[in-house]
Structures are given as structure tokens and as C-alpha cells.
Design an enzyme around this catalytic site. Structure first.
Site, PDB file in Angstrom:
ATOM      1  N   ASP A 189      47.821  35.369  30.376  1.00  0.00           N
ATOM      2  CA  ASP A 189      48.676  36.537  30.161  1.00  0.00           C
ATOM      3  C   ASP A 189      49.981  36.176  29.468  1.00  0.00           C
ATOM      4  OD1 ASP A 189      47.886  39.138  30.618  1.00  0.00           O
ATOM      5  OD2 ASP A 189      49.311  39.451  32.245  1.00  0.00           O
TER       6      ASP A 189
ATOM      7  N   ASP B  28      46.669  43.080  45.343  1.00  0.00           N
ATOM      8  CA  ASP B  28      45.662  42.614  46.292  1.00  0.00           C
ATOM      9  C   ASP B  28      45.684  43.443  47.571  1.00  0.00           C
ATOM     10  OD1 ASP B  28      48.180  41.679  46.856  1.00  0.00           O
ATOM     11  OD2 ASP B  28      47.597  39.621  47.261  1.00  0.00           O
TER      12      ASP B  28
END
Length: 738
Positions: free
Chosen positions: A137, A444
Site C-alpha cells: 500500500d 478487524d
């Protein structure tokens, strides 16, 4: 009629009944004491004054969070796997895609990243059924070049691990411990020793090439890319090692990229286009495989017919190789992975923890998706790519995939690049109902919560040999930066329509599981009682105003019981799960430090974002060790206060205020005025805070090394302390006279 033999045992569950009974009994008794405490505040000692209201509110918040937290240990369980009972024929085992994420080449060095990739490639599984994806990224050319070199070394490393049954399949970890007593026994004799030496030479050459790449910033035959870039580094079908794919998505300032969740969703689409494995292993770039059998252990749950249909993911604990014996910053996150997650496993499963989990791809595609949907309906959820939609249909219908990466035609790569573009998710449900969800930077926690709300379950697998090992924060600044980021994301969920106690119950999630999720989301609220109880009782003490019952009063016994009960029960939880009294004391200290700093700033950040004053931010934690002396102090158990002033100044201010309050009250109010009985509760609070935070006192007064608290910070904190004393004295005395 001949009776069929029972299916082979793949996993076994053990319920810890004694721990459950002790926790439930303690919760019941402690709750009665809480009721009496609140009765005393609201009925017996009710006062309509501001400082009294703050004390009452802090006690109420502490009691509520304690009750939510206690539920974690109502049904603790442990699980044992039997991977040797899996079918011998590898054709019966499903394919696995491995996702490795990196975002910053400075804080996450290429050497760390490629070691994690190499450990994933050496997993004990059919190599044709494993495809490893690296999400870069940071769009860094150095990372791409390093990955190409990793493939070259992997052609030597992976066969070596398979031939000799190496368990430490991360090269750096393997050669770091060669010759140590902890090195596993490997059969092979002289041939093994010779091969180990040969591979080590190649590894040293590999590290030298990585060093040159990092110094040069890339190679001449590659260019820096700004759009989506996907490269299949190696095809496992040809070389008998897992395939390796580099993915860098397109990112533009005009389009939200949703941090790690956005990167994972790109990987989910790209991998669906290339390999489309039914199961996914998610790894942070610094969390390497430490046991090659982890995939088979996970399949003991995913392939168990009793639990497979509703099982979304198998969560392994995060273990860390750089945690010191004393672990002064609670870097091991022991309370989560040793205490809370086994307890949640006895309900409907632990939370998703960001890394070290094997996820069913179908679970991320949503429960509302079914095989009878036509393409136009699917496009509303998954976007406009017909080729990708065909892979979605394959996953939903449990159809057989071609194992691994067998072909990669140009049109397939072009389609994958289209899936990685920053505009692909427009007019779709990615991040809303499909994939990893976007409503919080802690994707998450939020994704796992929604999966559980939809009826999916999870299990916690905690083998004796750590399946994964990574690096964790080993200095105070990184610990608090990380904690601030996490707690900001958790508060975002609490303040949203997805508040666990509302949305979870509405979704018919079991109440106890909702309470577990609610505790973690509301955990940053500890900052409120921590700040109030570190300031208000002390200001009242300095002005001779009692806020707790006299020692001779029966109501004082209620407060004493709650104080001792809380400390002793937590001590029992720590010792019962393998900790020590030192572990217990360190965790109390870290809790206080985080409550004053990380929980407070996380809550403030979430409130600012809620009202549009601040945009979401995501800063990766530093994976590189910048200061050897700082690391040495951590290993020796010495606190290092080389941290941002925004963290250190509040801590020192609180300690100075409590020190003044304790000394002045003992000498003046207790000894001189003889008011021991009515002020003892406040004296005890100030003394306890000083005892727990002794390292701050030591760093401020007795230490002169580089890790001590700078004089400038002490002077600034003293200024704030005297300001609090002046303002607080006026506040409490004026309020008390009304």
C-alpha cells in the site's frame, strides 16, 4: 448391516468448569457490593454538587465496564487439533490464499516483509494449492524489487524446509537460533548440516542484494507506478513452490482508500480473479509463520462437518518474539489472547484480530448473496466486472477451482488491475456489506462483529507451539500511539448505529457475546473515571472534604470489599492463565497509563471525527528498532520516557498532583488535625496511584539517563499541577459551600 466406522477426530473441546464457576460466583457477589455502593451514593450520601456527581459517574462507569468485562470468563474453553487425522490425499484439501499487507517501507522494512512472505511460502501444504499475495500500500519500488529477490531465494529455501522438516520456516528466525538449545531436532545428519550451510550462504547473499536495493531505491529496469500494478512474480505450478503475486492498488487523494480494509478488499478481488481459493490466511507484514502445520490445524476446524457450515474464521493468537521477560508495556497483549479470547470461544467465538486467522472466503461475500441471483443483482453488491462475478458464483456454489496460478494471460492481469482501481467500488457494497468493512479504522473488530451478527461463528486455536510470531511495540511512545489509533476506531463503533449492545441484540446475537463486544468498544471510556479519580478525591483531600465513608462506618466495608475484590480476582485470572504477580502489577500500571493517555486521546479523536472536525487517520506502528539503548532498557525492564509530550506531560502532572496531595494530607490532615478516619479512603487512593506509577516518580526524580523524564517536561507538568490545585481548590470549596 455393517456399521460404518466413525469419522476421524479432527478437534476436541475442553470446557474449564472450575474457572467458570469461580467467575460466575465472584461476579454475583461483586455485583451485590456494587449495588450497595450505588445505593450509598444515591440514597445515603446524595449531594447535589458537581464534584459529587463526577465521582458517582466515574464509579458507575467503572462498575459497568467491570460487569461487561467479567462476561469474558463465563465459559472459557481450550481446543486441541489432530492434523494427522486429515485425509492423506492432498487433492482433498482446499486451496488457500495468503494475504500479506505492508504500507510503509520505512516503518516496515523490506527485510521484515520478505521474511514473512518466505515463511508463508514454506507452509506445510501442497504448494500448488497455496498462492501468496503481497499488498504494497506504499506503492514502493523497493518492496517490489525485494519481492522478486525473495522469489529467487524461495526456490532454494522452500525445498530445503520441506526436505528436512524445518519448523522455523522464517529464514531470519531460523538462522538467528542456529546452535541455540531451542533449535528443533531435524533428522538428516551430515547432509542436513551441509545443506543448511549452503542455504545460509545463499541467504547472506540474498540479504546483501536486499541491502543494495534499499540503498539504491530500486533497479533500472523498473519504474515507479502510481496506478494499479499487479505482477505475478512466480508461478508455483512450474517450480513446485507456492505462487507469489505482488499487488499495489491505485490510490488518489480524491478517492477514499479506507486504509487496511481497502487494501484487503482489493486483495480479495484480485485473488478471486487469479486463484480464487476458498480459504484465506491473513498476515501482517511482521507476523511470520512459526509452525508450518498451522494451515492443517486450521483445516481441522474448517473441514469438521459439525462446525464447518457456520464457521467463518479460525483465529490464532498473536505471539511476539521480541517481548521481554518482564514485558513492562504489556506488549504481548496477554489479557486478550490468553484470557478474553478463550472465554469468547466458549460463546460463539473470539473477535477477529487483524492477523493470524484463516477466513472462509464465502463469509466475506455476505450471507444475503445466494446462487439464484442474476448478474444485475450481483453487480449491485460486487461491482461491474463480469469475469470477477463468475469467480463469486464459483465460491458461492462451492464449485471446484483450478488449484493455484496455472495461467496468467494478459487479459486476466488487465481485469485484475481494473479490480484494483480506486473507482471500482463505486455503486457497489464493498466495505458496506461485502468484504472487510469500512466504518472504523479497526476493520478487524468491526468485520468480525458483523460476521457474528449475521450468524457466523469463529474458533480460537492456541497450540503449545506458537503458530505465528511477530514483532510488537517495545517502547512507550509506539505503545501509546498504537493504543490511541485502536481506541479511536473502537469508539467510532460505539458512537455509531452499530453499537454492540443495540445492533448486536437487534441482530439476535447472544447477550453475553454482545457484552464482550460492548466491553472492547467501550474500553476507551476508562479515561473518564481514571482522570476523575486521579484528580477529584485528591483536591477534596487537600481541602479537607471527605468523599468516602468513615473507616468506622459499615459502608466503608463495601468500598474496601470492592477494592480488594477487584484486585484479587484479577490476580487470580493472571496467575490461573500462567502469569505472575509481576505480570499482574505491570498490567495494572499499563492500564492506568493507557487510561490517562491512549484511551483519552482515542476517545477525543473519535468525538472530533464524529462531529466532522477531524478525518480518520492510520499510522502504522514502527517495526524497525531505532535506538539500541531504548531496546536494551526494555529488555532490562526499565521504563523509557522518550515519548511525545502529549503522552508524558499528563502522566507526570497526575503523579505530581497525587504526590502533593498524599504528603500534605498525611502531615496536615491526618497527623496534625487527626482526621484519619474520615479521609483514609482518599489517602489510600493517592497512595495506590503513586505506588502503581512509581516508575514515573523514579524517571522524574532519581534517574539521569537518556530514558528519564526531561526536566522541561517535569517543569511543565508542575505548572499544570499547580494550575489544577488552584482551580480545583476554588471549584471544590465553592461547590461544597453551596
Amino acid at each position: 448391516m455393517e456399521t460404518l466406522p466413525p469419522p476421524p477426530l479432527l478437534q476436541k473441546l475442553k470446557v474449564h468448569k472450575l474457572s467458570s464457576i469461580i467467575t460466575k460466583t465472584h461476579t454475583f457477589i461483586h455485583s451485590i457490593a456494587i449495588f450497595f455502593m450505588l445505593y450509598y451514593r444515591l440514597i445515603i450520601n446524595f449531594k447535589c454538587i458537581p464534584y459529587w456527581f463526577l465521582i458517582f459517574l466515574s464509579e458507575f462507569v467503572l462498575s459497568s465496564l467491570w460487569l461487561l468485562n467479567s462476561v469474558h470468563l463465563f465459559s472459557p474453553v481450550t481446543r486441541t487439533t489432530y492434523p494427522e487425522n486429515l485425509v492423506d490425499d492432498n487433492n482433498e484439501l482446499p486451496e488457500i490464499d495468503v494475504f500479506v499487507c505492508t504500507a510503509d517501507p520505512v516503518k516496515e522494512p523490506a527485510t521484515v516483509v520478505v521474511n514473512t512472505v518466505l515463511s508463508a511460502m514454506a507452509v506445510d501444504y501442497d504448494p500448488e494449492k497455496v498462492t501468496v499475495y503481497l499488498s504494497d500500500d506504499g506503492c514502493c519500488i523497493t518492496t517490489l524489487c525485494a519481492l522478486r529477490e525473495a522469489w529467487r531465494f524461495g526456490e532454494v529455501w522452500v525445498p530445503f524446509c520441506r526436505e528436512f522438516g524445518v519448523k522455523k520456516i522464517c529464514p531470519e528466525a531460523f538462522y538467528r537460533t542456529v546452535g541455540d538449545d531451542e533449535e528443533e531436532e531435524i533428522k538428516g545428519g551430515n547432509e542436513y548440516l551441509q545443506q543448511r550451510e549452503n542455504v545460509q550462504k545463499k541467504y547472506e547473499e540474498f540479504k546483501e542484494r536486499l541491502k543494495k536495493i534499499q540503498e539504491n531505491g530500486g533497479t533500472k529496469d523498473t519504474v515507479v507506478h502510481f496506478g494499479p500494478y499487479i505482477e505475478i512474480i512466480g508461478c508455483g505450478a512450474k517450480d513446485k513452490i507456492p505462487s507469489l503475486v505482488y499487488v499495489s492498488r491505485e490510490k488518489k487523494p480524491s478517492h477514499p482508500h479506507h486504509f487496511k480494509a481497502g487494501a484487503l478488499n482489493v486483495l480479495l478481488r484480485v485473488s478471486g480473479m487469479i486463484s480464487n481459493s476458498p480459504y484465506i490466511l491473513m498476515l501482517d507484514c511482521d507476523m511470520h509463520l512459526n509452525d508450518p502445520s498451522s494451515a492443517r490445524q486450521a483445516m481441522c476446524f474448517h473441514l469438521d462437518p459439525k462446525m464447518s457450515p457456520s464457521l467463518a474464521f479460525v483465529q490464532f493468537p498473536q505471539r511476539f518474539h521480541n517481548v521481554s521477560k518482564n514485558d513492562i508495556y504489556d506488549s504481548a497483549l496477554r489479557a486478550c489472547f490468553v484470557v478474553k479470547w478463550p472465554g469468547m470461544d466458549g460463546l460463539i467465538g473470539p473477535m477477529l484480530s487483524g492477523t493470524c486467522f484463516y477466513m472462509k472466503r464465502k463469509a466475506l461475500y455476505g450471507t444475503d448473496i445466494h446462487k439464484d441471483m442474476d448478474l444485475s443483482e450481483l453487480k449491485k453488491y460486487f461491482g461491474s466486472s463480469n469475469k470477477f462475478l463468475s469467480t463469486v458464483i464459483t465460491s458461492i456454489n462451492h464449485m471446484q477451482n483450478d488449484a493455484g496460478v496455472k495461467e496468467f494471460a494478459d487479459d486476466k492481469i488487465q481485469e485484475a488491475k481494473f479490480l484494483a482501481s480506486c473507482t471500482y467500488e463505486q455503486d457497489s457494497q464493498w466495505g458496506e456489506e461485502i468484504g472487510f468493512l469500512y466504518h472504523s479504522v479497526v476493520e478487524d473488530y468491526f468485520t468480525g462483529f458483523i460476521l457474528h451478527c449475521k450468524g457466523w461463528k469463529s474458533v480460537f486455536c492456541n497450540p503449545s507451539r506458537p503458530a505465528f510470531l511477530g514483532s510488537t511495540t517495545t517502547n512507550l511512545n509506539d505503545t501509546l500511539v498504537q493504543g490511541t489509533r485502536w481506541n479511536s476506531g473502537l469508539m467510532e463503533v460505539l458512537f455509531s448505529r452499530f453499537c454492540p449492545l443495540v445492533y448486536g441484540l437487534k441482530s439476535r446475537m447472544p447477550l453475553l457475546e454482545c457484552m464482550c463486544y460492548a466491553y472492547l468498544a467501550a474500553q476507551p471510556l476508562y479515561c473518564f473515571p481514571a482522570w476523575v479519580l486521579a484528580i477529584i478525591p485528591q483536591l477534596c483531600l487537600l481541602n479537607g472534604i471527605p468523599i468516602y465513608p468513615k473507616v468506622s462506618s459499615p459502608w466503608f466495608a463495601v468500598y474496601s470489599f470492592l477494592f480488594v475484590s477487584t484486585l484479587s480476582k484479577y490476580l487470580w485470572d493472571v496467575v490461573n492463565t500462567g502469569g505472575t504477580t509481576r505480570t499482574w502489577w505491570n498490567e495494572w500500571r499499563v492500564w492506568m497509563i493507557k487510561s490517562i493517555t491512549a484511551y483519552f486521546y482515542g476517545t477525543l479523536d473519535a468525538i472530533l471525527k464524529l462531529y466532522g472536525f477531524r478525518k480518520a487517520s492510520f499510522l502504522p506502528t514502527n517495526k524497525a528498532v531505532d535506538d539500541e539503548q531504548q531496546s536494551m532498557r526494555y529488555q532490562m525492564g526499565i521504563y523509557d520516557f522518550q515519548a511525545s509530550k502529549m503522552f508524558i506531560v499528563p502522566l507526570v502532572t497526575i503523579v505530581i498532583l497525587n504526590m502533593i496531595s498524599f504528603v500534605w494530607s498525611v502531615t496536615g490532615k491526618v497527623i496534625y488535625e487527626g482526621r484519619f478516619s474520615e479521609l483514609f479512603g482518599q489517602v489510600l487512593v493517592a497512595f495506590f496511584i503513586l505506588m502503581v506509577n512509581y516508575p514515573i516518580l523514579e524517571g522524574m526524580i532519581f534517574r539521569t539517563d537518556k530514558g528519564s523524564i526531561p526536566i522541561s517536561v517535569t517543569l511543565l507538568s508542575m505548572l499544570f499541577s499547580f494550575g489544577l490545585l488552584l482551580f480545583g481548590s476554588v471549584f471544590v470549596t465553592h461547590a461544597d459551600k453551596q
